[in-house]
Design a protein around this motif. Structure first.
Motif, PDB file in Angstrom:
ATOM      1  N   TYR A 289      -2.554  -3.792  -7.341  1.00 17.80           N
ATOM      2  CA  TYR A 289      -3.312  -3.630  -8.584  1.00 17.80           C
ATOM      3  C   TYR A 289      -4.532  -4.537  -8.659  1.00 17.80           C
ATOM      4  CZ  TYR A 289       0.781  -1.115 -10.478  1.00 17.80           C
ATOM      5  OH  TYR A 289       1.804  -0.225 -10.719  1.00 17.80           O
TER       6      TYR A 289
ATOM      7  N   TYR B  34      -6.176   0.169  -0.835  1.00 16.62           N
ATOM      8  CA  TYR B  34      -6.820  -0.417  -2.025  1.00 16.62           C
ATOM      9  C   TYR B  34      -8.299  -0.615  -1.738  1.00 16.62           C
ATOM     10  CZ  TYR B  34      -8.082  -3.606  -5.791  1.00 16.62           C
ATOM     11  OH  TYR B  34      -8.697  -4.188  -6.876  1.00 16.62           O
TER      12      TYR B  34
ATOM     13  N   GLY C  60       0.811  -1.207   0.000  1.00 16.76           N
ATOM     14  CA  GLY C  60       0.000   0.000   0.000  1.00 16.76           C
ATOM     15  C   GLY C  60       0.846   1.259   0.000  1.00 16.76           C
TER      16      GLY C  60
ATOM     17  N   ARG D  96       2.075   1.927  -3.269  1.00 14.40           N
ATOM     18  CA  ARG D  96       0.993   2.082  -4.246  1.00 14.40           C
ATOM     19  C   ARG D  96       1.103   1.060  -5.377  1.00 14.40           C
ATOM     20  NH1 ARG D  96       0.337   8.734  -4.746  1.00 14.40           N
ATOM     21  NH2 ARG D  96      -0.009   9.080  -2.509  1.00 14.40           N
TER      22      ARG D  96
END
Length: 274
Positions: free
Chosen positions: A200, A240, A194, A197
């Protein structure tokens, strides 16, 4: 209407139905997010698959799969790269959120797992410029260690993140609970993903006890031992909030049932268990 965070990986309804029939089973129950497999797309033709997706306003949360980079010859490695370039084009045409990479295991008679991982990194590096130009994120899916020899020599989220960090922008991870639930470092690894980033995709199913086939005996959510709510909380705490994709390989159970029943059960379990 089902939770909009529910996506149906079309492996879950791999019961002999056509691409269009699988989509109809999803739409009948209000599911408008899917993740097809390349062979399912090829069976109907890419142009027709794209037409069906666009005509029904579907979100494609991922395309399965690219990868399988290691090979024992230079020609074999180049063939894998070429196939992944095609997979990127297919994902772009479908508007997929990402191309999922099952990276491949040990090539030929090799016992060099470090060498296999280096081939994976080299293969992803070779296709990454094309993926960036096509705006297709590449999601490395770490697989359970039981697949390290034949399917995926990347087996933890941390390994995938190490590789993604070396490769740079456009490479992240697909977190599949079936493959990572056992990891004692899971919470820290998800938090790291996280921060970077790089989450997906998030795939869900369950781990049955006993498991009778290490590939084709995944469980419906709630039928096994995975703490799905806890992992969902970790993923969401990591930032997410995208779809959770139901991906169940089940040749002796769910693949023998009508798609309508499978989709309905997935929705019910998603709402009650996940």
């Amino acid at each position: 209407m089902p939770d909009p965070q529910l996506s149906m990986n079309l492996a879950t309804v791999r019961n002999g139905s056509s691409f269009a029939q699988m989509i109809d089973d999803c739409l009948r129950h209000g599911v408008t997010a899917i993740s097809p497999w390349r062979d399912q797309v090829a069976a109907v033709g890419l142009a027709e698959a794209v037409r069906i997706v666009k005509a029904n306003g579907l979100r494609v949360t991922g395309l399965c799969r690219g990868g399988m980079f290691p090979a024992d010859t230079a020609a074999g490695r180049q063939a894998s790269i070429d196939d992944n370039l095609r997979a990127i084009d297919e994902a772009a045409a479908l508007g997929a959120d990402c191309l999922v990479l099952v990276v491949g295991g040990l090539p030929g008679s090799s016992k060099d797992i470090a060498g296999a991982r280096a081939m994976v990194a080299d293969g992803i590096a070779a296709v990454l410029p094309h993926a960036r130009a096509a705006r297709v994120p590449l999601a490395i899916e770490p697989l359970h260690p039981m697949y390290a020899a034949d399917r995926a020599c990347v087996n933890t989220i941390d390994q995938a993140l190490d590789m993604a960090g070396q490769l740079g922008d456009g490479v992240g991870v697909a977190i599949d609970v079936y493959h990572v639930w056992w990891d004692p470092n899971l919470a820290a690894a998800i938090a790291r993903a996280g921060r970077d980033r790089r989450i997906y995709a998030h795939h869900i199913c369950d781990w049955l006890v006993p498991t009778t086939d290490m590939l084709l005996d995944r469980g419906m959510m709630g039928d096994g031992v995975i703490d799905l709510k806890a992992i969902r909380a970790m993923v969401e705490a990591a930032g997410y909030h995208g779809p959770q994709e139901v991906e169940i390989f089940s040749c002796d159970n769910w693949w023998k049932r009508p798609g309508d029943e499978v989709v309905r059960t997935c929705i019910e379990r998603f709402e009650s268990v996940c």
